[in-house]
Scaffold this motif. Structure first.
Motif, short mmCIF file in Angstrom:
data_model
loop_
_atom_site.label_atom_id
_atom_site.label_comp_id
_atom_site.label_asym_id
_atom_site.label_seq_id
_atom_site.Cartn_x
_atom_site.Cartn_y
_atom_site.Cartn_z
N ASP A 125 0.83 -1.21 0.00
CA ASP A 125 0.00 0.00 0.00
C ASP A 125 0.87 1.26 0.00
OD1 ASP A 125 -2.29 -1.54 0.04
OD2 ASP A 125 -2.57 -1.39 2.22
N THR A 126 1.92 1.25 0.79
CA THR A 126 2.80 2.41 0.91
C THR A 126 3.58 2.63 -0.38
OG1 THR A 126 3.02 1.98 3.28
CG2 THR A 126 4.62 3.48 2.30
N ALA A 127 4.04 1.53 -0.97
CA ALA A 127 4.78 1.65 -2.23
C ALA A 127 3.89 2.16 -3.36
CB ALA A 127 5.37 0.29 -2.61
N LEU A 128 2.65 1.68 -3.39
CA LEU A 128 1.72 2.14 -4.43
C LEU A 128 1.47 3.64 -4.29
CD1 LEU A 128 -0.29 1.65 -6.72
CD2 LEU A 128 -1.99 0.99 -4.99
N PHE A 157 4.13 6.10 -5.67
CA PHE A 157 4.19 6.39 -7.10
C PHE A 157 3.55 7.74 -7.41
CE2 PHE A 157 4.49 1.66 -7.78
CZ PHE A 157 5.71 1.68 -8.45
N GLN A 158 2.62 8.14 -6.57
CA GLN A 158 1.83 9.35 -6.85
C GLN A 158 2.21 10.54 -5.99
OE1 GLN A 158 -2.51 8.03 -7.32
NE2 GLN A 158 -1.54 6.18 -6.45
N SER A 159 2.73 10.27 -4.79
CA SER A 159 3.19 11.36 -3.92
C SER A 159 4.28 10.84 -3.00
CB SER A 159 2.02 11.91 -3.08
OG SER A 159 1.47 10.89 -2.26
N LEU A 160 5.21 11.70 -2.65
CA LEU A 160 6.33 11.28 -1.83
C LEU A 160 5.83 10.83 -0.45
CD1 LEU A 160 8.98 14.02 -2.66
CD2 LEU A 160 8.93 11.66 -3.45
N SER A 196 14.04 -1.92 -1.69
CA SER A 196 15.25 -1.10 -1.70
C SER A 196 15.32 -0.25 -2.97
CB SER A 196 16.48 -2.00 -1.60
OG SER A 196 17.66 -1.24 -1.60
N SER A 197 14.97 -0.86 -4.11
CA SER A 197 14.94 -0.13 -5.36
C SER A 197 13.86 0.96 -5.34
CB SER A 197 14.71 -1.09 -6.52
OG SER A 197 14.59 -0.42 -7.75
N HIS A 198 12.75 0.64 -4.68
CA HIS A 198 11.65 1.62 -4.58
C HIS A 198 12.10 2.83 -3.77
CE1 HIS A 198 7.43 2.09 -5.59
NE2 HIS A 198 7.23 2.65 -4.42
N LEU A 199 12.86 2.58 -2.72
CA LEU A 199 13.38 3.68 -1.91
C LEU A 199 14.35 4.54 -2.73
CD1 LEU A 199 14.02 1.73 1.42
CD2 LEU A 199 12.25 3.45 1.02
#
Length: 298
Positions: free
Chosen positions: A146-149, A152-155, A215-218
């Motif tokens: 949920d947090t990763a999704l 994508f739209q806001s920091l 990690s890549s998402h961060l």
């Protein structure tokens, strides 16, 4: 009068593994997995060779003392065999290669969304496994998805960012813990043999690929916040909901003929078509929500 004694039956591989776990004989555990792997490989059963040799490698690589007890002769041969197995045309190798090929033609963010959809399908299984000692981090995958999704739209907030960072680290550390590879902990699968937490070890390890994805998402979040070029996304998580280790360990069927394997392969390629169709964020969120409730073993 003579007393006749029958020969004591040799312990089965399952009994040997159970005894090693009971005694916490981790070197013996690695050697037993290695023996199973070499036997399977010599018999031409490449899927089981991958299963057992990778388990041996995971166990002896987790701790220096275990590595030393096992000895370089075994570890070198195990590594060499694993290298040869990487050239085999089996699902363990072919699917990640096919995913990588497809990903080459996708935009950076679309690859990440493809990975997130697969991670979402692991949420329910992670929740069930999180009741096992030492596996609590797996229960946080739903929050992470949920947090990763949303990111994508806001920091994300500082708390959310640090939460993803901490979870990423906990997933990585799980792979070095006997709770993962040594305890033999398992849950009911609902379809037959119990599902072991060690069944997550296939395809480089669900826990490690989830760590790599987060990690890549961060790194992506940092790049976005600083208006920098986005880093190359990870694709390993895309194939991880296949869970091949469980089916190879518990079934004699051809891997590609197992209904759950067929269903997951269909979902992977359906997700690819879905992403290519240009869905909006609401459509993506709806699919993520559906996947989070999915029982992969059903």
């Amino acid at each position: 009068m003579f007393k006749l004694f029958g020969k004591k039956e040799a312990a089965s591989p399952e009994e040997k593994l159970a005894e090693c776990r009971k005694k916490k004989d981790w070197a013996g555990l690695a050697k037993t997995y290695y023996s199973l792997g070499t036997t399977a490989m010599d018999q031409g059963d490449m899927n089981r060779a991958v299963l057992w040799l990778h388990r041996a490698d995971t166990v002896y690589s987790a701790r220096d003392d275990v590595y030393e007890k096992v000895g370089e002769k075994l570890t070198d041969d195990c590594s060499e065999r694993i290298g040869h197995l990487e050239d085999e045309h089996i699902l363990y190798n072919d699917l990640p290669a096919q995913v990588e090929e497809k990903a080459d033609g996708l935009e950076n963010i679309k690859i990440r969304i493809w990975g997130l959809l697969s991670l979402a399908r692991l949420v329910k299984l992670g929740e069930r496994l999180s009741v096992l000692p030492g596996c609590e981090a797996l229960g946080q995958l739903g929050w992470a998805v949920d947090t990763a999704l949303k990111a994508f739209q806001s920091l994300p907030t500082e708390e959310e960012f640090n939460g993803l960072k901490n979870l990423s680290g906990a997933l990585y550390e799980l792979g070095d813990s006997p709770a993962f590879w040594g305890a033999g902990s398992e849950i009911s699968s609902g379809i037959g043999a119990p599902f072991q937490v060690f069944d997550l070890n296939g395809l480089m390890g669900v826990h490690l690929e989830a760590d790599a994805y987060l990690s890549s998402h961060l790194d992506m979040i940092i790049a976005l916040s600083q208006n920098q070029q986005l880093p190359t996304p990870e694709t390993g998580i895309i194939a991880c909901a296949l869970l091949p280790d469980y089916y190879v360990r518990t079934s004699t069927e051809c891997l590609e003929d197992i209904p759950q394997i067929k269903a997951e392969l269909e979902r992977i390629w359906n997700d690819y078509d879905f992403i290519c169709s240009g869905p909006d964020w609401d459509e993506i969120a709806e699919r993520v929500s559906q996947y989070k409730a999915l029982d992969l073993l059903a």
